[in-house]
Design a protein around this motif. Structure first.
Motif, PDB file in Angstrom:
ATOM      1  N   LEU A  64       0.818  -1.201   0.000  1.00 37.09           N
ATOM      2  CA  LEU A  64       0.000   0.000   0.000  1.00 37.09           C
ATOM      3  C   LEU A  64       0.855   1.255   0.000  1.00 37.09           C
ATOM      4  CD1 LEU A  64      -2.792   1.352   0.217  1.00 37.09           C
ATOM      5  CD2 LEU A  64      -2.607   1.109   2.708  1.00 37.09           C
ATOM      6  N   LEU A  65       0.527   2.169  -0.892  1.00 35.61           N
ATOM      7  CA  LEU A  65       1.120   3.514  -0.930  1.00 35.61           C
ATOM      8  C   LEU A  65       0.009   4.517  -0.637  1.00 35.61           C
ATOM      9  CD1 LEU A  65       3.169   3.137  -4.228  1.00 35.61           C
ATOM     10  CD2 LEU A  65       4.134   3.371  -1.940  1.00 35.61           C
ATOM     11  N   THR A  66       0.243   5.385   0.338  1.00 30.74           N
ATOM     12  CA  THR A  66      -0.729   6.425   0.666  1.00 30.74           C
ATOM     13  C   THR A  66      -0.024   7.772   0.741  1.00 30.74           C
ATOM     14  OG1 THR A  66      -0.470   5.951   3.032  1.00 30.74           O
ATOM     15  CG2 THR A  66      -2.337   4.909   1.885  1.00 30.74           C
ATOM     16  N   ARG A  67      -0.821   8.820   0.730  1.00 30.22           N
ATOM     17  CA  ARG A  67      -0.291  10.178   0.732  1.00 30.22           C
ATOM     18  C   ARG A  67       0.315  10.532   2.083  1.00 30.22           C
ATOM     19  NH1 ARG A  67       1.455  12.123  -2.934  1.00 30.22           N
ATOM     20  NH2 ARG A  67      -0.420  12.281  -4.219  1.00 30.22           N
ATOM     21  N   CYS A  68       1.489  11.105   2.029  1.00 26.89           N
ATOM     22  CA  CYS A  68       2.115  11.747   3.174  1.00 26.89           C
ATOM     23  C   CYS A  68       2.723  13.040   2.637  1.00 26.89           C
ATOM     24  CB  CYS A  68       3.161  10.846   3.839  1.00 26.89           C
ATOM     25  SG  CYS A  68       4.633  10.520   2.853  1.00 26.89           S
ATOM     26  N   HIS A  69       3.373  13.801   3.478  1.00 29.46           N
ATOM     27  CA  HIS A  69       3.982  15.064   3.049  1.00 29.46           C
ATOM     28  C   HIS A  69       5.348  15.234   3.709  1.00 29.46           C
ATOM     29  CE1 HIS A  69      -0.271  15.735   2.180  1.00 29.46           C
ATOM     30  NE2 HIS A  69       0.160  16.541   1.237  1.00 29.46           N
ATOM     31  N   GLU A 139      12.026   9.244  16.626  1.00 32.16           N
ATOM     32  CA  GLU A 139      13.377   8.697  16.535  1.00 32.16           C
ATOM     33  C   GLU A 139      13.369   7.323  15.868  1.00 32.16           C
ATOM     34  OE1 GLU A 139      16.420  10.029  17.305  1.00 32.16           O
ATOM     35  OE2 GLU A 139      15.269  11.891  17.554  1.00 32.16           O
ATOM     36  N   VAL A 140      14.181   7.186  14.834  1.00 31.56           N
ATOM     37  CA  VAL A 140      14.376   5.890  14.173  1.00 31.56           C
ATOM     38  C   VAL A 140      15.832   5.794  13.744  1.00 31.56           C
ATOM     39  CG1 VAL A 140      12.007   5.713  13.307  1.00 31.56           C
ATOM     40  CG2 VAL A 140      13.750   6.742  11.877  1.00 31.56           C
ATOM     41  N   PRO A 141      16.370   4.592  13.623  1.00 31.23           N
ATOM     42  CA  PRO A 141      17.730   4.461  13.097  1.00 31.23           C
ATOM     43  C   PRO A 141      17.807   5.026  11.678  1.00 31.23           C
ATOM     44  CG  PRO A 141      16.980   2.396  14.076  1.00 31.23           C
ATOM     45  CD  PRO A 141      15.787   3.308  14.008  1.00 31.23           C
ATOM     46  N   GLY A 159      13.097  17.727   5.124  1.00 29.98           N
ATOM     47  CA  GLY A 159      12.378  18.090   6.331  1.00 29.98           C
ATOM     48  C   GLY A 159      11.708  16.892   6.959  1.00 29.98           C
ATOM     49  N   VAL A 160      10.738  17.161   7.804  1.00 27.77           N
ATOM     50  CA  VAL A 160      10.052  16.135   8.582  1.00 27.77           C
ATOM     51  C   VAL A 160       8.843  15.597   7.818  1.00 27.77           C
ATOM     52  CG1 VAL A 160       8.838  15.670  10.749  1.00 27.77           C
ATOM     53  CG2 VAL A 160      10.806  17.208  10.719  1.00 27.77           C
ATOM     54  N   ILE A 161       8.679  14.284   7.866  1.00 21.10           N
ATOM     55  CA  ILE A 161       7.546  13.625   7.227  1.00 21.10           C
ATOM     56  C   ILE A 161       6.287  13.842   8.074  1.00 21.10           C
ATOM     57  CG2 ILE A 161       6.599  11.402   6.449  1.00 21.10           C
ATOM     58  CD1 ILE A 161       9.621  10.438   6.497  1.00 21.10           C
ATOM     59  N   ARG A 162       5.187  14.150   7.398  1.00 20.03           N
ATOM     60  CA  ARG A 162       3.882  14.190   8.065  1.00 20.03           C
ATOM     61  C   ARG A 162       3.048  13.069   7.457  1.00 20.03           C
ATOM     62  NH1 ARG A 162      -0.919  16.297   6.701  1.00 20.03           N
ATOM     63  NH2 ARG A 162      -0.053  17.737   5.180  1.00 20.03           N
ATOM     64  N   PHE A 167      -2.090   6.893  10.770  1.00 19.49           N
ATOM     65  CA  PHE A 167      -0.838   6.363  11.323  1.00 19.49           C
ATOM     66  C   PHE A 167      -0.669   6.741  12.799  1.00 19.49           C
ATOM     67  CE2 PHE A 167       0.332   5.944   6.830  1.00 19.49           C
ATOM     68  CZ  PHE A 167       0.966   4.713   6.831  1.00 19.49           C
ATOM     69  N   GLY A 168      -1.338   7.801  13.217  1.00 21.62           N
ATOM     70  CA  GLY A 168      -1.299   8.178  14.620  1.00 21.62           C
ATOM     71  C   GLY A 168      -0.003   8.795  15.097  1.00 21.62           C
ATOM     72  N   VAL A 169       0.759   9.353  14.193  1.00 22.23           N
ATOM     73  CA  VAL A 169       2.033  10.006  14.589  1.00 22.23           C
ATOM     74  C   VAL A 169       2.075  11.442  14.106  1.00 22.23           C
ATOM     75  CG1 VAL A 169       3.378   7.912  14.711  1.00 22.23           C
ATOM     76  CG2 VAL A 169       3.263   9.137  12.553  1.00 22.23           C
TER      77      VAL A 169
END
Length: 169
Positions: A64-69, A139-141, A159-162, A167-169
């Motif tokens: 599955l591929l879904t939209r993020c930013h 935080e992730v490796p 930058g930072v992924i939204r 996903f609840g993050v």
């Protein structure tokens, strides 16, 4: 190795896709996540949920591929990916992932992100996202957060992924 047929998800596949994700993971959280992403019009993109079909016609794997930013610019998140245990390590998930990535490229998408095993996803062309200054909102490796640039003619955001809300993050 089995030759897998791949195709985009059809409405009749929803229960089987839920079953694949529930069987592949320790809990039903990923299966429920797929259902929640499907119901989110900001996340779901028709044509970017792919299945691998076993020779007997049953569904074996799902990607599955879904939209993020990334800093407000559109990208895709590859998650979850799952295979029924009976079909694991036979290329079913790889076939579904490749088909989903090919579909995304045909649709004009330019960037895919995945949080996963650094010994698995590079086979599809994924590299550490930090090469482009992309990072997860937690935080992730470094080697686990990866990016695949589908269209090198477009600038890659940093930058930072939204992630989508489910996903609840």
């Amino acid at each position: 190795m089995t030759q897998w047929t791949t195709r985009a998800e059809a409405p009749a596949d929803r229960a089987a896709i839920h079953q694949i994700n529930a069987a592949a993971f320790a809990t039903e959280a990923e299966a429920d996540l797929v259902d929640a992403l499907r119901a989110d019009p900001d996340a779901w993109i028709d044509g970017l949920s792919w299945v691998a079909v076993a020779p007997d016609g049953t569904l074996a794997a799902h990607a599955l591929l879904t939209r993020c930013h990334v800093e407000g610019r559109p990208a895709l998140a590859l998650a979850p990916c799952a295979t029924l245990p009976v079909h694991q390590r036979q290329g079913a998930a790889s076939a579904a992932i490749r088909a989903a990535l090919d579909a995304a490229a045909r649709m004009g998408e330019s960037l895919v992100l995945v949080l996963g095993h650094s010994d698995y996803y590079p086979r599809f062309g994924f590299l550490p996202a930090s090469r482009w200054g992309i990072r997860a909102p937690f935080e992730v490796p470094d080697e686990a957060m990866m990016a695949l640039v589908l269209d090198s003619d477009l600038p890659v955001p940093s930058g930072v992924i939204r992630y989508a809300a489910p996903f609840g993050v």
